[in-house]
Write an enzyme that holds these catalytic residues in place. Structure first.
Site, PDB file in Angstrom:
ATOM      1  CG  ASP A  45      -0.252  -0.094   2.718  1.00  0.00           C
ATOM      2  OD1 ASP A  45       0.891  -0.318   2.826  1.00  0.00           O
ATOM      3  OD2 ASP A  45      -0.838   0.085   3.847  1.00  0.00           O
ATOM      4  CB  SER A  46       4.786   1.631   0.186  1.00  0.00           C
ATOM      5  OG  SER A  46       4.473   0.483  -1.173  1.00  0.00           O
ATOM      6  CE  LYS A 114       3.416  -6.019   4.152  1.00  0.00           C
ATOM      7  NZ  LYS A 114       2.403  -4.659   4.544  1.00  0.00           N
ATOM      8  CD  GLU A 116       0.162  -1.236   8.270  1.00  0.00           C
ATOM      9  OE1 GLU A 116       0.156  -0.730   9.095  1.00  0.00           O
ATOM     10  OE2 GLU A 116       0.887  -1.044   7.231  1.00  0.00           O
ATOM     11  CD  GLU A 183       7.903  -0.302   7.500  1.00  0.00           C
ATOM     12  OE1 GLU A 183       7.348  -0.798   7.132  1.00  0.00           O
ATOM     13  OE2 GLU A 183       7.837   0.777   7.546  1.00  0.00           O
TER      14      GLU A 183
HETATM   15  O1  KIV Z   1       3.699  -1.229   1.552  1.00  0.00           O
HETATM   16  C1  KIV Z   1       4.795  -1.594   1.748  1.00  0.00           C
HETATM   17  O2  KIV Z   1       5.338  -1.219   0.679  1.00  0.00           O
HETATM   18  C2  KIV Z   1       4.919  -2.346   2.435  1.00  0.00           C
HETATM   19  C3  KIV Z   1       6.324  -2.245   2.647  1.00  0.00           C
HETATM   20  C4  KIV Z   1       7.345  -2.331   3.361  1.00  0.00           C
HETATM   21  C5  KIV Z   1       6.813  -4.179   3.780  1.00  0.00           C
HETATM   22  O3  KIV Z   1       4.524  -3.081   3.530  1.00  0.00           O
END
Ligand code: KIV
Length: 284
Positions: A45-46, A114, A116, A183
């Protein structure tokens, strides 16, 4: 060669070599990364910050994530593709988590999701895993809730915070995740977690003792210019080179140096003459 599976990834904890993961958000980058044998591609989500121009990952929606995951999935033959669950796509209820996680697999060609969070999301992770959705956990600095953690900064330096992150990692592993991102935590804490759980730890700003490493591609190739976190190594610095190319294009067009004959198509003179003479006749 078929894509790697969560079982392949898990085995690497004991068999090695260390795991590699990079982010991708479109077809071409995903294809380049895949051609280099990187084990996992994260559609993070970056996306929100490095591609869509948001100030944080919070505004990213399911529709945006799925759109980019589809592009990545179309390119990837070998790597395991992980779709990142955006803010509020799994926090609201286990039902929402199941429905949204399922969409990453059914509609966007991802192999895993994934999410968080630690102990608070252990039940959610168990639910997804029970439904057959492979999960990667993510603890330490969790960007979706960075403001409640005091901003984008290292987590787990004092006893209470370190214990909380350690327990979070254990809970995520117990819940059935097949890997976990750590992280922005000190190397010693990442090392403790790595030797305490039986799933691979993938570090980002978590030192060299993890079972693998992940970086945001736009950081490591120097495309994202707003800021560079301490843990990023720039393997190439593309932004200045790209700007140089754009500037040269502008200069050459303005000076009449582009395109040259080699970059143009010849022929067609007779057709042009015929059109011109017809138009002249019509006017007279
Ligand atoms: O969204 C992302 O790119 C991430 C990485 C920083 C692991 O969660």
């Amino acid at each position: 060669m078929p894509r790697l599976t969560p079982v392949d990834i898990k085995e690497r904890k004991t068999k090695g070599p260390k795991l590699t993961m990079l982010t991708a958000y479109d077809y071409h980058f995903a294809s380049l990364i895949d051609q280099c044998g990187i084990d996992m591609i994260l559609v993070g989500d970056s996306l929100g910050m490095v591609v869509l121009g948001y100030d944080s990952t919070v505004p990213v929606t399911m529709d945006e994530m799925l759109h980019h995951c589809r592009a990545v999935s179309r390119a990837v033959e070998h790597a395991l593709v992980v779709g990142d669950m955006p803010f509020m796509s799994y926090q609201t209820s286990k039902e929402d988590a199941l429905r949204n996680a399922g969409r990453f697999l059914k509609e966007a060609g991802c192999d895993a999701v994934k999410l968080e969070g630690g102990s608070h999301f252990a039940e959610t992770i168990s639910c997804l895993v029970a439904a057959g959705i492979p999960v990667v956990g993510h603890v330490g600095l969790t960007p979706q809730t960075a403001s409640s953690l005091g901003g984008y900064k290292v987590q787990g330096r004092d006893f209470d915070a370190a214990k909380r992150i350690y327990e979070d990692a254990l809970a995520v592993a117990d819940a059935g995740a097949f890997a976990i991102v750590l992280e922005c935590v000190p190397t010693a804490l990442a090392a403790l977690i790595t030797r305490s759980i039986d799933i691979p730890t993938i570090g980002i700003g978590a030192g060299d003792k993890c079972d693998g490493q992940v970086l945001v591609t736009h950081d490591m190739i120097g495309l994202f210019e707003k800021f560079t976190p301490k843990f990023v190594r720039k393997y190439v610095n593309l932004a200045p080179q790209i700007k140089e190319a754009f500037l040269t294009f502008k200069e050459e067009v303005e000076a009449g140096k582009f395109p040259s004959n080699e970059e143009s198509f010849s022929g067609g003179e007779e057709a042009v003459l015929a059109i011109e003479s017809k138009e002249t006749r019509a006017k007279t």
